[in-house]
Design an enzyme around this catalytic site. Sequence first.
Site, PDB file in Angstrom:
ATOM      1  CB  CYS A   1      -6.682 -23.811  29.265  1.00 54.39           C
ATOM      2  SG  CYS A   1      -5.231 -23.498  28.316  1.00 54.39           S
TER       3      CYS A   1
ATOM      4  CE  LYS B   1      -3.984 -31.128  19.477  1.00 56.72           C
ATOM      5  NZ  LYS B   1      -4.397 -29.773  19.876  1.00 56.72           N
ATOM      6  CG  ASN B   2      -2.601 -28.046  16.952  1.00 57.19           C
ATOM      7  OD1 ASN B   2      -3.592 -28.519  17.514  1.00 57.19           O
ATOM      8  ND2 ASN B   2      -1.485 -27.750  17.597  1.00 57.19           N
TER       9      ASN B   2
ATOM     10  NE  ARG C   1      -7.527 -21.440  24.678  1.00 55.95           N
ATOM     11  CZ  ARG C   1      -7.975 -20.270  25.077  1.00 55.95           C
ATOM     12  NH1 ARG C   1      -8.601 -20.144  26.204  1.00 55.95           N
ATOM     13  NH2 ARG C   1      -7.771 -19.183  24.349  1.00 55.95           N
TER      14      ARG C   1
ATOM     15  CG  ASP D   1       2.156 -27.093  20.619  1.00 53.94           C
ATOM     16  OD1 ASP D   1       1.932 -26.468  21.672  1.00 53.94           O
ATOM     17  OD2 ASP D   1       1.432 -27.003  19.606  1.00 53.94           O
TER      18      ASP D   1
ATOM     19  NE  ARG E   1      -4.114 -21.532  24.738  1.00 52.14           N
ATOM     20  CZ  ARG E   1      -4.276 -22.762  24.252  1.00 52.14           C
ATOM     21  NH1 ARG E   1      -4.570 -23.759  25.058  1.00 52.14           N
ATOM     22  NH2 ARG E   1      -4.167 -22.986  22.966  1.00 52.14           N
ATOM     23  N   PRO E   2      -6.159 -15.318  26.234  1.00 51.58           N
ATOM     24  CG  PRO E   2      -5.371 -13.126  26.299  1.00 51.58           C
ATOM     25  CD  PRO E   2      -4.980 -14.537  26.618  1.00 51.58           C
ATOM     26  CB  VAL E   3     -10.284 -14.811  22.142  1.00 51.71           C
ATOM     27  CG1 VAL E   3     -10.025 -16.295  22.296  1.00 51.71           C
ATOM     28  CG2 VAL E   3     -11.441 -14.360  23.025  1.00 51.71           C
ATOM     29  CG  ASP E   4      -6.424  -9.667  23.323  1.00 52.41           C
ATOM     30  OD1 ASP E   4      -6.112 -10.862  23.536  1.00 52.41           O
ATOM     31  OD2 ASP E   4      -5.576  -8.782  23.112  1.00 52.41           O
TER      32      ASP E   4
ATOM     33  NE  ARG F   1      -7.862 -31.771  24.633  1.00 51.37           N
ATOM     34  CZ  ARG F   1      -8.042 -30.512  24.987  1.00 51.37           C
ATOM     35  NH1 ARG F   1      -7.940 -30.151  26.229  1.00 51.37           N
ATOM     36  NH2 ARG F   1      -8.321 -29.599  24.077  1.00 51.37           N
TER      37      ARG F   1
HETATM   38  C1  EPZ Z   1      -2.289 -22.908  18.857  1.00 52.45           C
HETATM   39  O1  EPZ Z   1      -3.032 -22.414  19.974  1.00 52.45           O
HETATM   40  C2  EPZ Z   1      -2.178 -24.404  19.051  1.00 52.45           C
HETATM   41  N1  EPZ Z   1      -3.505 -24.982  19.071  1.00 52.45           N
HETATM   42  C3  EPZ Z   1      -1.421 -24.711  20.332  1.00 52.45           C
HETATM   43  O2  EPZ Z   1      -1.252 -26.109  20.428  1.00 52.45           O
HETATM   44  C4  EPZ Z   1      -0.041 -24.053  20.252  1.00 52.45           C
HETATM   45  O3  EPZ Z   1       0.635 -24.259  21.472  1.00 52.45           O
HETATM   46  C5  EPZ Z   1      -0.189 -22.546  19.983  1.00 52.45           C
HETATM   47  O4  EPZ Z   1      -0.986 -22.339  18.790  1.00 52.45           O
HETATM   48  C6  EPZ Z   1       1.138 -21.835  19.791  1.00 52.45           C
HETATM   49  O5  EPZ Z   1       1.859 -22.420  18.761  1.00 52.45           O
HETATM   50  C7  EPZ Z   1      -4.154 -25.242  17.941  1.00 52.45           C
HETATM   51  O6  EPZ Z   1      -3.668 -24.992  16.838  1.00 52.45           O
HETATM   52  C8  EPZ Z   1      -5.483 -25.884  18.035  1.00 52.45           C
HETATM   53  P1  EPZ Z   1      -1.966 -18.624  19.998  1.00 52.45           P
HETATM   54  P2  EPZ Z   1      -3.613 -20.957  19.975  1.00 52.45           P
HETATM   55  O7  EPZ Z   1      -3.217 -17.871  19.729  1.00 52.45           O
HETATM   56  O8  EPZ Z   1      -4.010 -20.602  18.580  1.00 52.45           O
HETATM   57  C9  EPZ Z   1      -1.688 -15.165  23.348  1.00 52.45           C
HETATM   58  C10 EPZ Z   1      -1.230 -28.207  21.524  1.00 52.45           C
HETATM   59  O9  EPZ Z   1      -0.563 -28.665  22.486  1.00 52.45           O
HETATM   60  N2  EPZ Z   1      -2.921 -14.616  22.726  1.00 52.45           N
HETATM   61  O10 EPZ Z   1      -0.912 -18.636  18.952  1.00 52.45           O
HETATM   62  O11 EPZ Z   1      -4.628 -20.856  21.045  1.00 52.45           O
HETATM   63  C11 EPZ Z   1      -1.943 -16.505  24.028  1.00 52.45           C
HETATM   64  O12 EPZ Z   1      -2.432 -16.314  25.351  1.00 52.45           O
HETATM   65  C12 EPZ Z   1      -1.786 -26.786  21.578  1.00 52.45           C
HETATM   66  O13 EPZ Z   1      -1.522 -28.859  20.514  1.00 52.45           O
HETATM   67  C13 EPZ Z   1      -3.391 -13.389  23.171  1.00 52.45           C
HETATM   68  O14 EPZ Z   1      -2.841 -12.757  24.084  1.00 52.45           O
HETATM   69  O15 EPZ Z   1      -2.328 -20.129  20.389  1.00 52.45           O
HETATM   70  C14 EPZ Z   1      -0.568 -17.134  23.960  1.00 52.45           C
HETATM   71  O16 EPZ Z   1       0.205 -16.669  25.037  1.00 52.45           O
HETATM   72  C15 EPZ Z   1      -1.687 -26.152  22.913  1.00 52.45           C
HETATM   73  N3  EPZ Z   1      -4.534 -12.896  22.585  1.00 52.45           N
HETATM   74  C16 EPZ Z   1       0.023 -16.616  22.654  1.00 52.45           C
HETATM   75  O17 EPZ Z   1      -0.767 -15.477  22.319  1.00 52.45           O
HETATM   76  C17 EPZ Z   1      -5.186 -13.537  21.586  1.00 52.45           C
HETATM   77  O18 EPZ Z   1      -6.221 -13.033  21.093  1.00 52.45           O
HETATM   78  C18 EPZ Z   1      -0.045 -17.592  21.479  1.00 52.45           C
HETATM   79  O19 EPZ Z   1      -1.363 -18.121  21.374  1.00 52.45           O
HETATM   80  C19 EPZ Z   1      -4.686 -14.777  21.134  1.00 52.45           C
HETATM   81  C20 EPZ Z   1      -3.538 -15.290  21.729  1.00 52.45           C
END
Ligand code: EPZ
Length: 421
Positions: free
Chosen positions: A117, A22-23, A93, A307, A122-125, A400
């Site tokens: 969520c 999926k990811n 997301r 995960d 989970r910000p996107v900054d 999902r």
């Molecule tokens: C991916 O999410 C996966 N989703 C998640 O899988 C997985 O848990 C996660 O990576 C970590 O391995 C997909 O690939 C679709 P991140 P993602 O950006 O990309 C913080 C599942 O169960 N952050 O690596 O959204 C954020 O809040 C899912 O299949 C910021 O602060 O994760 C988190 O604490 C759930 N600012 C950490 O970084 C940002 O701009 C890691 O998030 C981006 C992230």
Amino acid sequence: MDKLRITGGRRLSGSLRVSGAKNAALPILAGTLLTDEPVRLANLPHLHDVTTMLELLGHLGAEVLVDECMAVEIRAREMQTLRAPYDLVRTMRASFVVLGPLLARFGRAEVSLPGGCAIGARPVDQHLKGFEALGARIDMADGYVIAEAADGLRGADFRFDLVTVGGTENLMMGAALARGTTVLRNAACEPEIVDLGNFLNAMGARVRGHGTPEIVIDGVERLHGCAWRVMPDRVEAGTYLIAAAATGGRIRLTDVHPGDLTAVLDKLAESGAEIATGPDWIELDMHGRRPRAVDIDTAPYPGFPTDMQAQYLALNAIADGTSHVTETIFENRFMHVQELNRLGANIELASVSHAVVHGVPRLKAAPVMATDLRASFSLVVAGLVADGTTVIDRIYHIDRGYETIEEKLQTLGADVERISG
Ligand code: EPZ
């Protein structure tokens, strides 16, 4: 709302083919927006999240064809809109990663802010900082990110403040069509990043270093169509290994990359499992033994994946001994603890990121509720070993991320049934 009824006590035993990841599938689907030529994708898992992404691509104007072998062909010739609406981004997301491809190819994108969520804010900054470094102008209006780069993106040297999987993917896709060279530092190293980089290169991109913290991308003027087979799902694979181990059972997984699962296989071996691997298979045998408690600290790849934390917590709940489980990626990923305790586990939340698990020899069935995707599977693991019949409500969370869960568990001999409602 569908429920899952599980009668515990059977040892899992048998063989499973692992589904496509999926990811990896989600960013690769978004990547098809980078070209006006057809892209053919195989091994996409049949999951709600994949359907949501296909719906979003269709909404944007891409033609989506599914053939009789369930391969999907996508052609993003002309877009009807460059706006990814709230309704679709809110439910998933991961749709935020259409921003990079749209901005790079069309010079503009409007993508709804995903919001928080269940597992954290989970910000996107970091995504936005990265696109600004690549020359985009970012504004916010009515809950949407409006990104503009009328003359195209330009290569830059950018360092992420923290490791982000989605941020790395979004920036890689944007940089693929930027003018000049981009260096992404402190990039995520997850196997899904490697799959995305290889997919982009199959479209004519020039990405190198993917799988290391420094990714270098020489932008090209255009990308072309290609055929791609999505990598196997390491989280699904790890989840079934953990489930088999919890029941004292044995399992053979095929169509899997064992190298992507090293951290989890090492922990399972510490828990007492006998493990053998080949180029594309993994065998685990627990020989009917009760698992030993092992400590887990989640970390970005190649560390132990967040995960699989919830599923391992369920295994530790019935293990011999006390273990410490620390979550370092998300700030609210222990919602399964209360539900596991309802099933008779003895887990203390020492802080929001640290659980102390006192292993108990038996769990007892109870009605429980799924709260997020991976947490839900921890309840399945617990249900498989509990005395009596457990009913798990709200299993749309499981659907999902786990393809045909009840069929796969039945193949392994579990007493599981979906109750539609
Ligand atoms: C991916 O999410 C996966 N989703 C998640 O899988 C997985 O848990 C996660 O990576 C970590 O391995 C997909 O690939 C679709 P991140 P993602 O950006 O990309 C913080 C599942 O169960 N952050 O690596 O959204 C954020 O809040 C899912 O299949 C910021 O602060 O994760 C988190 O604490 C759930 N600012 C950490 O970084 C940002 O701009 C890691 O998030 C981006 C992230």
